[in-house]
Design a protein around this motif. Sequence first.
Motif, PDB file in Angstrom:
ATOM      1  N   HIS A   1       0.635  -1.117  -0.078  1.00  0.00           N
ATOM      2  CA  HIS A   1      -0.129  -0.029  -0.689  1.00  0.00           C
ATOM      3  C   HIS A   1       0.330   1.075  -0.003  1.00  0.00           C
ATOM      4  O   HIS A   1       1.405   1.573   0.990  1.00  0.00           O
ATOM      5  CB  HIS A   1      -0.679   0.008   1.214  1.00  0.00           C
ATOM      6  CG  HIS A   1      -2.050   0.731   1.159  1.00  0.00           C
ATOM      7  ND1 HIS A   1      -1.857   1.784   2.419  1.00  0.00           N
ATOM      8  CD2 HIS A   1      -2.852   1.651   0.670  1.00  0.00           C
ATOM      9  CE1 HIS A   1      -3.103   2.740   2.306  1.00  0.00           C
ATOM     10  NE2 HIS A   1      -3.689   2.587   0.927  1.00  0.00           N
ATOM     11  N   ARG A   2       0.583   1.970  -0.951  1.00  0.00           N
ATOM     12  CA  ARG A   2       1.344   3.673  -0.970  1.00  0.00           C
ATOM     13  C   ARG A   2       3.038   3.043  -0.952  1.00  0.00           C
ATOM     14  O   ARG A   2       3.561   4.192  -0.547  1.00  0.00           O
ATOM     15  CB  ARG A   2       0.920   4.344   0.121  1.00  0.00           C
ATOM     16  CG  ARG A   2       0.260   4.708   0.072  1.00  0.00           C
ATOM     17  CD  ARG A   2      -1.289   5.957   0.806  1.00  0.00           C
ATOM     18  NE  ARG A   2      -2.126   5.756   1.129  1.00  0.00           N
ATOM     19  CZ  ARG A   2      -3.163   6.413   2.046  1.00  0.00           C
ATOM     20  NH1 ARG A   2      -2.245   7.047   3.382  1.00  0.00           N
ATOM     21  NH2 ARG A   2      -4.120   7.076   1.699  1.00  0.00           N
ATOM     22  N   LEU A   3       3.133   2.109  -1.694  1.00  0.00           N
ATOM     23  CA  LEU A   3       4.202   2.247  -1.833  1.00  0.00           C
ATOM     24  C   LEU A   3       5.477   1.406  -0.725  1.00  0.00           C
ATOM     25  O   LEU A   3       6.541   1.728  -0.964  1.00  0.00           O
ATOM     26  CB  LEU A   3       5.297   2.409  -2.530  1.00  0.00           C
ATOM     27  CG  LEU A   3       5.069   3.272  -3.820  1.00  0.00           C
ATOM     28  CD1 LEU A   3       5.478   4.034  -4.927  1.00  0.00           C
ATOM     29  CD2 LEU A   3       4.465   2.121  -5.162  1.00  0.00           C
TER      30      LEU A   3
ATOM     31  N   PRO B   1       9.313   5.933   4.262  1.00  0.00           N
ATOM     32  CA  PRO B   1       8.712   6.784   3.741  1.00  0.00           C
ATOM     33  C   PRO B   1       7.596   6.193   2.456  1.00  0.00           C
ATOM     34  O   PRO B   1       7.967   5.608   1.866  1.00  0.00           O
ATOM     35  CB  PRO B   1       9.805   7.514   2.505  1.00  0.00           C
ATOM     36  CG  PRO B   1      10.911   6.252   2.314  1.00  0.00           C
ATOM     37  CD  PRO B   1      10.765   4.995   3.435  1.00  0.00           C
ATOM     38  N   LEU B   2       6.943   7.493   2.603  1.00  0.00           N
ATOM     39  CA  LEU B   2       5.951   7.120   1.727  1.00  0.00           C
ATOM     40  C   LEU B   2       6.067   7.495   0.567  1.00  0.00           C
ATOM     41  O   LEU B   2       6.651   8.815  -0.359  1.00  0.00           O
ATOM     42  CB  LEU B   2       4.810   8.453   2.443  1.00  0.00           C
ATOM     43  CG  LEU B   2       2.650   8.674   1.689  1.00  0.00           C
ATOM     44  CD1 LEU B   2       2.279   7.246   2.164  1.00  0.00           C
ATOM     45  CD2 LEU B   2       2.413   9.778   2.187  1.00  0.00           C
ATOM     46  N   PHE B   3       4.839   6.838  -0.363  1.00  0.00           N
ATOM     47  CA  PHE B   3       5.779   6.491  -1.739  1.00  0.00           C
ATOM     48  C   PHE B   3       7.034   6.481  -2.512  1.00  0.00           C
ATOM     49  O   PHE B   3       7.455   7.614  -2.903  1.00  0.00           O
ATOM     50  CB  PHE B   3       5.217   7.717  -2.611  1.00  0.00           C
ATOM     51  CG  PHE B   3       3.453   7.767  -2.455  1.00  0.00           C
ATOM     52  CD1 PHE B   3       3.056   6.449  -2.392  1.00  0.00           C
ATOM     53  CD2 PHE B   3       2.609   8.760  -1.832  1.00  0.00           C
ATOM     54  CE1 PHE B   3       1.136   6.386  -2.164  1.00  0.00           C
ATOM     55  CE2 PHE B   3       1.206   8.633  -1.367  1.00  0.00           C
ATOM     56  CZ  PHE B   3       0.492   7.879  -1.528  1.00  0.00           C
ATOM     57  N   SER B   4       7.742   5.711  -1.752  1.00  0.00           N
ATOM     58  CA  SER B   4       9.350   5.773  -2.192  1.00  0.00           C
ATOM     59  C   SER B   4       9.621   5.010  -3.073  1.00  0.00           C
ATOM     60  O   SER B   4       9.189   3.902  -3.583  1.00  0.00           O
ATOM     61  CB  SER B   4      10.105   5.043  -0.639  1.00  0.00           C
ATOM     62  OG  SER B   4      11.008   4.448  -1.167  1.00  0.00           O
TER      63      SER B   4
ATOM     64  N   VAL C   1       2.385  11.669  -7.826  1.00  0.00           N
ATOM     65  CA  VAL C   1       2.244  10.155  -6.945  1.00  0.00           C
ATOM     66  C   VAL C   1       1.747  11.445  -5.368  1.00  0.00           C
ATOM     67  O   VAL C   1       3.118  11.237  -4.776  1.00  0.00           O
ATOM     68  CB  VAL C   1       3.609   9.597  -6.433  1.00  0.00           C
ATOM     69  CG1 VAL C   1       3.439   8.341  -5.718  1.00  0.00           C
ATOM     70  CG2 VAL C   1       3.921   9.000  -8.232  1.00  0.00           C
ATOM     71  N   LEU C   2       0.687  11.291  -5.264  1.00  0.00           N
ATOM     72  CA  LEU C   2      -0.347  11.611  -4.385  1.00  0.00           C
ATOM     73  C   LEU C   2      -1.039  11.854  -3.410  1.00  0.00           C
ATOM     74  O   LEU C   2      -1.621  10.777  -5.036  1.00  0.00           O
ATOM     75  CB  LEU C   2       0.359  13.149  -3.556  1.00  0.00           C
ATOM     76  CG  LEU C   2       2.279  14.288  -4.113  1.00  0.00           C
ATOM     77  CD1 LEU C   2       2.010  15.646  -4.357  1.00  0.00           C
ATOM     78  CD2 LEU C   2       2.456  13.819  -2.893  1.00  0.00           C
TER      79      LEU C   2
ATOM     80  N   THR D   1      -1.917  -4.279   2.412  1.00  0.00           N
ATOM     81  CA  THR D   1      -1.555  -3.699   3.738  1.00  0.00           C
ATOM     82  C   THR D   1       0.120  -3.138   3.662  1.00  0.00           C
ATOM     83  O   THR D   1       0.618  -2.650   2.555  1.00  0.00           O
ATOM     84  CB  THR D   1      -0.795  -5.396   3.987  1.00  0.00           C
ATOM     85  OG1 THR D   1      -0.311  -4.561   5.741  1.00  0.00           O
ATOM     86  CG2 THR D   1      -0.030  -6.159   3.686  1.00  0.00           C
ATOM     87  N   ASP D   2      -0.048  -2.327   4.829  1.00  0.00           N
ATOM     88  CA  ASP D   2       1.232  -1.485   4.344  1.00  0.00           C
ATOM     89  C   ASP D   2       1.867  -2.189   5.630  1.00  0.00           C
ATOM     90  O   ASP D   2       2.997  -1.658   5.742  1.00  0.00           O
ATOM     91  CB  ASP D   2       1.034  -0.629   5.679  1.00  0.00           C
ATOM     92  CG  ASP D   2      -0.530   0.673   5.532  1.00  0.00           C
ATOM     93  OD1 ASP D   2       0.780   1.538   4.256  1.00  0.00           O
ATOM     94  OD2 ASP D   2      -1.427   1.241   5.332  1.00  0.00           O
ATOM     95  N   GLU D   3       1.902  -3.084   6.149  1.00  0.00           N
ATOM     96  CA  GLU D   3       2.762  -4.407   6.464  1.00  0.00           C
ATOM     97  C   GLU D   3       3.494  -5.507   6.259  1.00  0.00           C
ATOM     98  O   GLU D   3       2.166  -7.010   6.604  1.00  0.00           O
ATOM     99  CB  GLU D   3       2.684  -4.463   7.852  1.00  0.00           C
ATOM    100  CG  GLU D   3       2.777  -2.855   8.287  1.00  0.00           C
ATOM    101  CD  GLU D   3       4.591  -3.054   9.495  1.00  0.00           C
ATOM    102  OE1 GLU D   3       5.112  -3.609   8.709  1.00  0.00           O
ATOM    103  OE2 GLU D   3       4.096  -2.006   9.958  1.00  0.00           O
ATOM    104  N   ALA D   4       3.735  -5.179   4.697  1.00  0.00           N
ATOM    105  CA  ALA D   4       3.356  -7.109   4.451  1.00  0.00           C
ATOM    106  C   ALA D   4       4.460  -7.917   4.660  1.00  0.00           C
ATOM    107  O   ALA D   4       4.418  -9.610   4.843  1.00  0.00           O
ATOM    108  CB  ALA D   4       3.715  -7.172   2.709  1.00  0.00           C
TER     109      ALA D   4
END
Length: 284
Positions: free
Chosen positions: A21-23, A30-33, A61-62, A268-271
């Motif tokens: 999610h969101r790279l 970091p967000l969108f890395s 990308v935002l 997920t943010d925690e793959a």
Amino acid sequence: MADASGLQIAFESHVILLKWHRLRRRMADPLFSAEVMADGFKAGASMELDLRVRADGGFVVLHDKELEGETSGHGIIAQKSLADLRDLRMKDGNRPLLTSEDLAAMLQSAHPNALLQFDMKDDYDVIGEKGIAHLAEHLQQISASVIVSAGSLELILAVKEKLPHLRRGIDPTDKLSGIYKAEGWKAVEKQLLVDLRGPTEPETIYLYWPMLLNAAKAGLDMIALCHSEAKRVDAWTFTLKDPDGGFSDTEWTNFSALVALKPDQITTDEALATERAWLKRAAG
């Protein structure tokens, strides 16, 4: 126990991709890395990023509509040109912003199994023909690695008409949630079938995971319904609160119930932590 790659888990021989999610492989990323995206391209990961249209028809990308929340800039993104954004930095890590031009260049080196979801945050009336033409110009040679998704069916229909080679997804979650509150699950089932069979001809349906569980408890298996129409399902967004500690009892109850419904992908943010926690539970 094998090392986690953060790519997928398996349940009864059914493979479920873990989408970044969101790279992010982990919330600490970091967000969108761009660096994480490059790693994902090498590994063949499924990843997602958000796109906002610029005044010149290109994209950045935002997630937010305004620059203030995520960047050093100010104002509405749709009113900014590429030149306006070049010197701005992400608040998270003081990095330059990623643009659609950057993505097109990076996608050239993507692993054949890699898939990057472009989640379009603006509606078609904001993006317009100029934005669609920009996508066509920059994604002509790399369509296999990209799926374009949106809540706006009008936008996805425009993508289908102008860029029929691109993979498409829809997210009817908000609409279905409103229908459930007003009319109940039978009405949800009816509307979901309309969307599945509709003119956008989506490959993937993105649905909020608590809605999937609530529907299943009431006797409506939304994932099975999608599968019956030959559509893939992405369940979003399940993120462990304590990645080092693994599943809490409540999280495990919910996650195992979700997995038993056999979605094709879980956002997920925690793959990495999710796969580790799953393998640990599977090993007893």
